[in-house]
Scaffold this motif. Structure first.
Motif, short mmCIF file in Angstrom:
data_model
loop_
_atom_site.label_atom_id
_atom_site.label_comp_id
_atom_site.label_asym_id
_atom_site.label_seq_id
_atom_site.Cartn_x
_atom_site.Cartn_y
_atom_site.Cartn_z
N GLY A 228 52.41 37.71 52.69
CA GLY A 228 53.57 38.07 52.11
C GLY A 228 53.08 38.55 50.64
O GLY A 228 54.21 38.71 49.72
N GLY A 229 51.81 38.80 50.34
CA GLY A 229 51.39 39.21 49.07
C GLY A 229 51.09 40.51 49.08
O GLY A 229 50.99 41.37 49.83
N ASP A 230 51.01 40.95 47.66
CA ASP A 230 50.76 42.43 47.14
C ASP A 230 49.41 42.47 46.68
O ASP A 230 49.26 42.03 45.42
N ALA A 231 48.32 43.07 47.29
CA ALA A 231 46.99 43.10 46.87
C ALA A 231 46.96 43.95 45.57
O ALA A 231 45.80 43.62 45.01
N SER A 232 47.81 44.88 45.38
CA SER A 232 47.56 45.49 44.36
C SER A 232 47.86 44.72 42.71
O SER A 232 47.91 45.12 41.60
N ARG A 233 48.68 43.50 42.95
CA ARG A 233 48.76 42.58 41.86
C ARG A 233 48.11 41.11 42.21
O ARG A 233 48.77 40.43 42.63
N LEU A 234 46.72 41.24 42.11
CA LEU A 234 45.95 40.03 42.23
C LEU A 234 45.56 39.51 40.83
O LEU A 234 45.14 40.03 40.01
N GLY A 235 45.94 38.01 40.69
CA GLY A 235 45.43 37.50 39.45
C GLY A 235 44.51 36.33 39.67
O GLY A 235 44.33 35.83 41.14
N VAL A 236 43.84 35.49 38.71
CA VAL A 236 43.17 34.30 38.87
C VAL A 236 43.53 33.50 38.06
O VAL A 236 43.97 33.72 36.81
N ALA A 237 43.52 31.98 38.26
CA ALA A 237 44.04 31.08 37.26
C ALA A 237 43.31 29.72 37.76
O ALA A 237 42.70 29.57 39.14
N GLY A 238 43.15 28.91 36.81
CA GLY A 238 42.50 27.58 37.17
C GLY A 238 42.48 26.75 35.85
O GLY A 238 42.82 27.37 34.91
#
Length: 316
Positions: free
Chosen positions: A147-157
């Motif tokens: 269900g994701g949009d690959a054009s809006r990909l982020g990273v966090a941690g």
């Protein structure tokens, strides 16, 4: 030596926890003991609800890697934040960071894909780094499956995971993708060392405390970076890296934390390179503040603020 004036700014909610850890014997704990203590810091609490949770695996560099998708309520496709847990590269898993991922999902309005990367000392560097970047690439190629949009990909941690988020963003830049829309680094480690600069050493010592001290950090680094030269890899010194072209970033240090100063310096380094950057220092908070919001109410506003800001960047 720790600066007593800084430690006085500790929020009163955390004082019993500091006292408890100050009473722990100075004998360095074993790896199993360290992991047990870390789990203790993630106490059971009422679970925040999200729309759906799916466990999955993907083919990693050395075998299957587990991931967990936290999917918001509503109709997708949603932006996807790939999340790397903290724990000094030797602790942590999908369970220790469940509360953090739930909050990030709810407040950002994004899918959070948590990564169960390999840990040291059983799997020394670069195992966790390789799994993390492989997870980012996999999420970018397979976002539609959950269900994701690959054009809006982020990273966090957080902590080691904040380090991995920065590492993956830099590696994606150097290797031509995937494209990263936003970055959230919570209490990140930005310089592994050794050697550490005098400024970094002084900053860590000033905020040295019983919950996370400089000796403990050194032990984590030694357990994962078993060849000392690996920790000195220039690619892991983010304050010395060319960070131009990185995505809009949020750096969220805790005020009462050994990593505070280098988090602040990381934000300055990003800004100097022209990266839109938000520095969100959690005042009076400790290293684990983002993970214990359901137990320590004073931590929640700071975590919500960072998560909502990340969601805004992801939807921009």
């Amino acid at each position: 030596m720790p600066d007593p004036n800084i430690l006085k700014r500790l929020h009163p909610e955390f004082e019993p926890l500091f006292a408890q850890f100050a009473a722990v014997p100075e004998t360095p704990p074993t790896i199993p003991e360290t992991r047990a203590m870390y789990r203790m810091l993630q106490p059971t609490a009422p679970q925040l609800k999200v729309g759906e949770i799916r466990d999955a695996t993907f083919p990693g560099p050395a075998g299957p890697v587990k991931v967990r998708h936290y999917i918001p309520e509503g109709k997708g496709p949603f932006p996807v934040i790939v999340h790397f847990h903290g724990g000094g590269f030797i602790m942590g898993d999908l369970e220790t960071h469940d509360a953090q991922c739930r909050l990030l999902c709810r407040e950002s309005g994004c899918i959070v894909t948590a990564v169960d990367y390999r840990l040291g000392p059983e799997h020394p560097y670069p195992a966790g780094h390789e799994d993390s970047f492989a997870a980012l690439r996999w999420a970018g190629s397979n976002a539609t499956l959950f269900g994701g949009d690959a054009s809006r990909l982020g990273v966090a941690g957080d902590s080691a995971g904040g380090h991995l988020a920065l590492y993956c963003a830099l590696r994606a830049k150097r290797s031509g993708g995937p494209s990263i829309k936003a970055l959230l680094a919570i209490v990140p480690g930005v310089v592994m060392g050794p050697p550490l600069t005098d400024d970094i050493k002084a900053g860590r010592e000033t905020r040295n405390n019983s919950l996370l001290g400089t000796e403990g950090m050194d032990n984590f680094v030694a357990a994962y970076f078993q060849d000392p030269s690996d920790a000195s890899d220039p690619a892991l010194n983010f304050l010395g890296a060319d960070v131009s072209g990185l995505p809009p970033s949020i750096i969220a240090p805790a005020e009462i934390d050994v990593l505070h100063d280098e988090g602040v310096e990381m934000a300055k380094h990003l800004e100097a390179a022209g990266v839109p950057t938000q520095l969100m220092v959690a005042e009076g908070m400790v290293h684990i503040y983002f993970s214990v919001t359901e137990v320590f109410p004073s931590a929640k506003p700071w975590a919500v603020k960072a998560a909502q800001a990340m969601g805004k960047l992801m939807r921009a």
